[in-house]
Design a protein around this motif. Sequence first.
Motif, PDB file in Angstrom:
ATOM      1  N   THR A 235     -15.589  71.241 -15.941  1.00  0.00           N
ATOM      2  CA  THR A 235     -15.725  71.854 -14.617  1.00  0.00           C
ATOM      3  C   THR A 235     -14.980  73.186 -14.519  1.00  0.00           C
ATOM      4  O   THR A 235     -15.415  74.078 -13.784  1.00  0.00           O
ATOM      5  N   ALA A 236     -13.886  73.336 -15.257  1.00  0.00           N
ATOM      6  CA  ALA A 236     -13.157  74.609 -15.210  1.00  0.00           C
ATOM      7  C   ALA A 236     -14.027  75.744 -15.749  1.00  0.00           C
ATOM      8  O   ALA A 236     -14.107  76.829 -15.152  1.00  0.00           O
ATOM      9  N   GLU A 237     -14.695  75.493 -16.872  1.00  0.00           N
ATOM     10  CA  GLU A 237     -15.557  76.519 -17.450  1.00  0.00           C
ATOM     11  C   GLU A 237     -16.802  76.732 -16.593  1.00  0.00           C
ATOM     12  O   GLU A 237     -17.249  77.873 -16.400  1.00  0.00           O
ATOM     13  N   ALA A 238     -17.352  75.662 -16.055  1.00  0.00           N
ATOM     14  CA  ALA A 238     -18.530  75.796 -15.194  1.00  0.00           C
ATOM     15  C   ALA A 238     -18.217  76.617 -13.950  1.00  0.00           C
ATOM     16  O   ALA A 238     -19.044  77.410 -13.480  1.00  0.00           O
ATOM     17  N   THR A 239     -17.007  76.477 -13.426  1.00  0.00           N
ATOM     18  CA  THR A 239     -16.597  77.278 -12.274  1.00  0.00           C
ATOM     19  C   THR A 239     -16.378  78.731 -12.686  1.00  0.00           C
ATOM     20  O   THR A 239     -16.797  79.667 -11.982  1.00  0.00           O
ATOM     21  N   ARG A 240     -15.753  78.938 -13.835  1.00  0.00           N
ATOM     22  CA  ARG A 240     -15.461  80.298 -14.286  1.00  0.00           C
ATOM     23  C   ARG A 240     -16.725  81.122 -14.463  1.00  0.00           C
ATOM     24  O   ARG A 240     -16.757  82.309 -14.123  1.00  0.00           O
ATOM     25  N   ILE A 241     -17.787  80.507 -14.969  1.00  0.00           N
ATOM     26  CA  ILE A 241     -19.000  81.277 -15.259  1.00  0.00           C
ATOM     27  C   ILE A 241     -19.958  81.348 -14.066  1.00  0.00           C
ATOM     28  O   ILE A 241     -21.020  81.959 -14.152  1.00  0.00           O
ATOM     29  N   GLY A 242     -19.603  80.718 -12.948  1.00  0.00           N
ATOM     30  CA  GLY A 242     -20.418  80.813 -11.747  1.00  0.00           C
ATOM     31  C   GLY A 242     -21.418  79.704 -11.552  1.00  0.00           C
ATOM     32  O   GLY A 242     -22.221  79.761 -10.611  1.00  0.00           O
ATOM     33  N   LEU A 243     -21.382  78.692 -12.401  1.00  0.00           N
ATOM     34  CA  LEU A 243     -22.288  77.568 -12.228  1.00  0.00           C
ATOM     35  C   LEU A 243     -21.864  76.704 -11.046  1.00  0.00           C
ATOM     36  O   LEU A 243     -22.694  76.122 -10.352  1.00  0.00           O
TER      37      LEU A 243
END
Length: 244
Positions: A157-165
């Motif tokens: 979820t951290a990466e998904a939030t960072r990339i705008g997903l």
Amino acid sequence: MTLIGRSRTRGVETLSLDAPERRNALSAALVADLAAALTDAGKDTGVRAVVLTHTGNTFSAGADLRDPPAPETLVDLLRQIVELPKPVLARVTGHVRAGGLGLLAACDIAVASHAATFAFTEVRIGVAPAVISLPLLPRTDPRALARYYLTGERLDTAEATRIGLLTAAADDVDEVLAPILDGLRRAAPEALAETKRLLTARVLETFDRDADALTALSARLFASAPAREGMTAFLERRDPEWVV
């Protein structure tokens, strides 16, 4: 029997993908039921916003390989979410794969629990994330998408939030959604609709420009020999022949 659960609280219509035994895979039937529920919500003056969520531990596993919707039908569903004159919020407490990420990207706001994971698994079964690119490419980081589209790697979820997903991630998604929904309840319906049009204009330009080409690409790839091998391997729980 419908595959979409419906409930309403203070003007917020909650639509739940309800085929947990199939991991809420996007079958032709589920897509048709969701489209019908969204149509009803869009026309209902008592609905201020729509929350799209799920039963079971998977938001959506992507296309149902046994009963997939036609590519153009999935395009229509994604566009319907983007064009709906009410904000649509994704509430995710489980895993999201492939076509399910198209639903997530089509929503105006997406909140997930830290237990959720995400992956663009299309290349691993011999196809490409074609149709779902319509809402994804305008809304997410292109360099990050290059990596995750090409490899099928899993995102947290951290990466998904960072990339705008995702808009946000939390241990308690309802705690995050509560003030957002309160804000939407305080907003004038006409103002919400016009503000959403401002925010989705670039996404809809992508649909207008690319939908036909990406629909044709999806249909061609799903009918290909590599896709037949990839889908057979997936159903048989083995590596496809190209794995080295």
